[in-house]
Design a protein around this motif. Sequence first.
Motif, mmCIF file in Angstrom:
data_model
loop_
_atom_site.group_PDB
_atom_site.id
_atom_site.type_symbol
_atom_site.label_atom_id
_atom_site.label_comp_id
_atom_site.label_asym_id
_atom_site.label_seq_id
_atom_site.Cartn_x
_atom_site.Cartn_y
_atom_site.Cartn_z
ATOM 1 N N ASP A 1 0.875 -1.178 0.000
ATOM 2 C CA ASP A 1 0.000 0.000 0.000
ATOM 3 C C ASP A 1 0.910 1.225 0.000
ATOM 4 O O ASP A 1 2.125 1.108 -0.182
ATOM 5 C CB ASP A 1 -0.995 -0.016 1.169
ATOM 6 C CG ASP A 1 -0.322 -0.054 2.527
ATOM 7 O OD1 ASP A 1 0.741 0.588 2.699
ATOM 8 O OD2 ASP A 1 -0.842 -0.732 3.438
ATOM 9 N N LYS A 2 0.356 2.390 0.232
ATOM 10 C CA LYS A 2 1.152 3.619 0.141
ATOM 11 C C LYS A 2 2.246 3.701 1.199
ATOM 12 O O LYS A 2 3.233 4.423 1.020
ATOM 13 C CB LYS A 2 0.233 4.841 0.260
ATOM 14 C CG LYS A 2 -0.741 4.983 -0.911
ATOM 15 C CD LYS A 2 -1.651 6.181 -0.704
ATOM 16 C CE LYS A 2 -2.647 6.320 -1.864
ATOM 17 N NZ LYS A 2 -3.575 7.455 -1.656
ATOM 18 N N GLU A 3 2.080 2.970 2.288
ATOM 19 C CA GLU A 3 3.033 3.085 3.393
ATOM 20 C C GLU A 3 3.814 1.796 3.654
ATOM 21 O O GLU A 3 4.707 1.785 4.496
ATOM 22 C CB GLU A 3 2.282 3.453 4.688
ATOM 23 C CG GLU A 3 1.549 4.784 4.615
ATOM 24 C CD GLU A 3 0.766 5.062 5.885
ATOM 25 O OE1 GLU A 3 1.044 6.087 6.540
ATOM 26 O OE2 GLU A 3 -0.109 4.243 6.212
ATOM 27 N N THR A 4 3.481 0.710 2.966
ATOM 28 C CA THR A 4 4.048 -0.594 3.302
ATOM 29 C C THR A 4 4.649 -1.242 2.062
ATOM 30 O O THR A 4 4.014 -1.277 0.997
ATOM 31 C CB THR A 4 2.965 -1.517 3.889
ATOM 32 O OG1 THR A 4 2.172 -0.789 4.827
ATOM 33 C CG2 THR A 4 3.590 -2.713 4.592
ATOM 34 N N VAL A 5 5.860 -1.789 2.212
ATOM 35 C CA VAL A 5 6.562 -2.374 1.075
ATOM 36 C C VAL A 5 7.358 -3.595 1.515
ATOM 37 O O VAL A 5 7.797 -3.691 2.664
ATOM 38 C CB VAL A 5 7.497 -1.331 0.429
ATOM 39 C CG1 VAL A 5 8.625 -0.939 1.383
ATOM 40 C CG2 VAL A 5 8.063 -1.832 -0.902
ATOM 41 N N PHE A 6 7.508 -4.559 0.596
ATOM 42 C CA PHE A 6 8.421 -5.686 0.776
ATOM 43 C C PHE A 6 9.675 -5.415 -0.050
ATOM 44 O O PHE A 6 9.586 -5.132 -1.254
ATOM 45 C CB PHE A 6 7.803 -6.986 0.261
ATOM 46 C CG PHE A 6 7.022 -7.758 1.288
ATOM 47 C CD1 PHE A 6 7.554 -8.035 2.539
ATOM 48 C CD2 PHE A 6 5.756 -8.243 0.980
ATOM 49 C CE1 PHE A 6 6.832 -8.763 3.467
ATOM 50 C CE2 PHE A 6 5.031 -8.975 1.897
ATOM 51 C CZ PHE A 6 5.567 -9.230 3.151
ATOM 52 N N GLU A 7 10.849 -5.510 0.566
ATOM 53 C CA GLU A 7 12.110 -5.505 -0.165
ATOM 54 C C GLU A 7 12.588 -6.948 -0.291
ATOM 55 O O GLU A 7 12.677 -7.665 0.708
ATOM 56 C CB GLU A 7 13.161 -4.673 0.583
ATOM 57 C CG GLU A 7 12.779 -3.203 0.739
ATOM 58 C CD GLU A 7 13.748 -2.445 1.630
ATOM 59 O OE1 GLU A 7 14.702 -3.083 2.149
ATOM 60 O OE2 GLU A 7 13.557 -1.230 1.816
ATOM 61 N N VAL A 8 12.890 -7.376 -1.513
ATOM 62 C CA VAL A 8 13.302 -8.764 -1.746
ATOM 63 C C VAL A 8 14.829 -8.848 -1.641
ATOM 64 O O VAL A 8 15.556 -8.204 -2.406
ATOM 65 C CB VAL A 8 12.836 -9.268 -3.131
ATOM 66 C CG1 VAL A 8 13.213 -10.735 -3.319
ATOM 67 C CG2 VAL A 8 11.313 -9.084 -3.285
ATOM 68 N N LEU A 9 15.322 -9.676 -0.689
ATOM 69 C CA LEU A 9 16.759 -9.809 -0.445
ATOM 70 C C LEU A 9 17.332 -11.115 -0.973
ATOM 71 O O LEU A 9 18.553 -11.266 -1.081
ATOM 72 C CB LEU A 9 17.040 -9.726 1.065
ATOM 73 C CG LEU A 9 16.443 -8.508 1.813
ATOM 74 C CD1 LEU A 9 16.868 -8.544 3.274
ATOM 75 C CD2 LEU A 9 16.881 -7.212 1.154
ATOM 76 N N ASN A 10 16.493 -12.064 -1.303
ATOM 77 C CA ASN A 10 16.925 -13.381 -1.804
ATOM 78 C C ASN A 10 15.748 -13.998 -2.537
ATOM 79 O O ASN A 10 14.585 -13.713 -2.189
ATOM 80 C CB ASN A 10 17.352 -14.260 -0.618
ATOM 81 C CG ASN A 10 18.149 -15.485 -1.033
ATOM 82 O OD1 ASN A 10 19.268 -15.381 -1.516
ATOM 83 N ND2 ASN A 10 17.559 -16.659 -0.862
#
Length: 786
Positions: A645-654
């Motif tokens: 959403d506008k405030e929440t994100v997943f960063e993919v590290l693997n």
Amino acid sequence: MNIKRPLCLFAVSFILGILLINSIGLNPFLIISSMILLAIICLLKKLGNLKTIIFISLSFFIAGGMLFYNAEYRYTGSFNQYYGNPVEVKGFIDSEVQNSEDGKSNFVLKTESVIYKNKTFKVTNKILVYVNNINTKIGYRTKISFTGIVEKPKPATNPGGFDYRRYLASIGISGRIYLNGASDIQVSGQKGGGYLYRTGYAIKNRVIDIISYSLDKNQAGLLEGMLIGYKDGLDENAFTAFSKAGLTHIMVASGMNVAFIILPFTFIFKKLRLSSFKANIITIFILVLFVFVTGFSASVVRAVIMGIIILAGRIIMREPEIYTSISASALILLIINPYTLFDIGFQLSFGATLSLVMFYTQIKSFTECKYIPDLISDTLAATLAAQLGVIPVTLYYFNNFATFSIISNILVVPLVEFVTIIGFIMVFTGLLNIYLTVIIGYINNTFLSFILFVTEVTSKIPFSLLKLPTPTLGMVFVYYLFIIYIFKGRNYFKAKKYTKHLKRAITILIFIVFGVRALLPKPMEITFLDVGQGDSTFIRTAQGTKILIDGGGREANSKSEFDIGESVMVPYILDRGTKKVDIVIASHGHSDHTEGLEAVLSELSVGTVIVPETDGRGLEKINNICKEKNISVIKCKQGDRINLDKETVFEVLNPLPYKTDSLAQEDLNESSLVLKLVYKNVKVLFTGDSGIPSEERILKQGLDLNADIIKVGHHGSPGSSSNDYIKAVKPQYGVVSVGRNNFGHPSQFVIDTLEENGAKLFRTDEKGAVIATSYGNEFNIRTMIP
């Protein structure tokens, strides 16, 4: 001022006492009770004739709370010092010994003493005993002893899940114990007494033998359930079909059977010119014996108590009032065991009975038509009236709505009376001549076959059973207020000219229940679910996006038939009040992470599925379901970002792109998606089953690992969570998703590493689901098991 039906008020007060102490505990309950008592004393003069009723109601309120508190200690607290410790238990078998086809047996043991640390303690409770390959001749009232570890039943380990501890408490059982074989059991004789139970078991087994000999297998299984509540004659597929057809109520002995017993005997005793007193006393004895025959089936006990109250009213020359009879029945059951209030059968039974009494007459006036036979119109009115009372209960507990139940009930219910009466005739005839019973059985076989045919056909109609989200308690409350107003209150308020005020009150109430809740800001909520030796996490962002990471499942080569997706994942999501999951993430292709996702993808609405960028090993079923349901599948790798959403994100590290990722190619665990959830100032690291090789690579790449919570890699395996890795994460909390296993998970190495780095550890096998909520600055953590 006279209160009509005071016993109804007393029953409600008793129930409120149980509910309050269950919600707030003993001390706050006593404080509130004292405050109410003081208020009554202050208003004593103003209360007038009401003071006696109010005083008795308060007494019932306090009695309900205190009896429940006592029951809580008796059923869940009296074994506290022995749970999890080796003890010698002495007692006698207090049930039939149930034997299954796989050689396993179980029975209820009434304990008399427990030997712990060479000291003998008197403990009179009941425990469930499971034993393999039993060959010792033991049965009801056999005195035995054994040494083992008594397990404390778990409460609900996931939000909205089945509370096994409360269920066992509702039938008076405090724990369970598993024994390897009959050699663990020492027999020391036979305990006297229990003659009514012995007689009941003997009659039950004789009934089963007669019916099984006289009918085909499926028909016999159905009739055994209808007459005496014996369910082992029907397989799981039959139960599913009856559920989809909305006909499960005919499969069990219930109030209908009690009526079919009372009416014939009333007729027979009248012909024999027995006095009303003698006839009713004999009928009461027969009803009590019927309770023992059905093995104290909860539905039969409830109906028999109500039947006895009606017959007792006739003995004292007074016609009982139905609401008073229902209240008296509920009070008797709750006084015997207050935990009965939380029994689903109790709620369904009394809900249906009250609904029939309150709404049948008015619904019947709508269903009457010169073109519709009375039998059909009666069945339709009774079915609709009963359904009105139990729809919220069935949705709340089972999330099921049988769309064609009206049709199936109209076709089947009129036959139930004939089938039941002929069934009783078969049993009595079988005691004299089994071959004559077989002849009568041909008639009943036809009716039973028709019932099974209707059940099978209606259960196979598309959308015959709808899976619906769990209603909130507020919605259930508003529903019952609405139907009571429609059928009972509308004319009253109209006559009193209160309609305008009532509409305003209802509008305000609905706003309070739904509006205020909708206006309040909501936190992000992350639930690390208890799925045994597997992984699953459900996330609801502050703006309402719903994400499921993994779904648990069986280990490879497991012989278990338990479907975690059908039994845990789908019900849990429905309990969240939704049928839609926006994003489903499979961290990697091992079955203990993906198997539960299959039912979610098949039965619920899913927006997008995210998987690691690999060759697809272990994800074949997931991909096939997505293809069939036209669900988009996105492959992710290191460097990708998933905006929730506008405030929440997943960063993919693997992982890395698959063609260049030698770790992922060699080991499926190292292909796990490692995701860092970022919401304002809080962060959570999800690691799948990634191990030390992936951790070392991420560290060398200098990626930012700092997080408030870490979902510990690979269930706490010693091949994950290296010291350098945990130092880089700097977690405040660590969550290990783990169940009973032979791998030593979580390892002491991982536990020590987390604790040495200042992380507080939560294990799902010990604490159940772990729920973390945050408004963006810090996390509040709670667990299902304190």
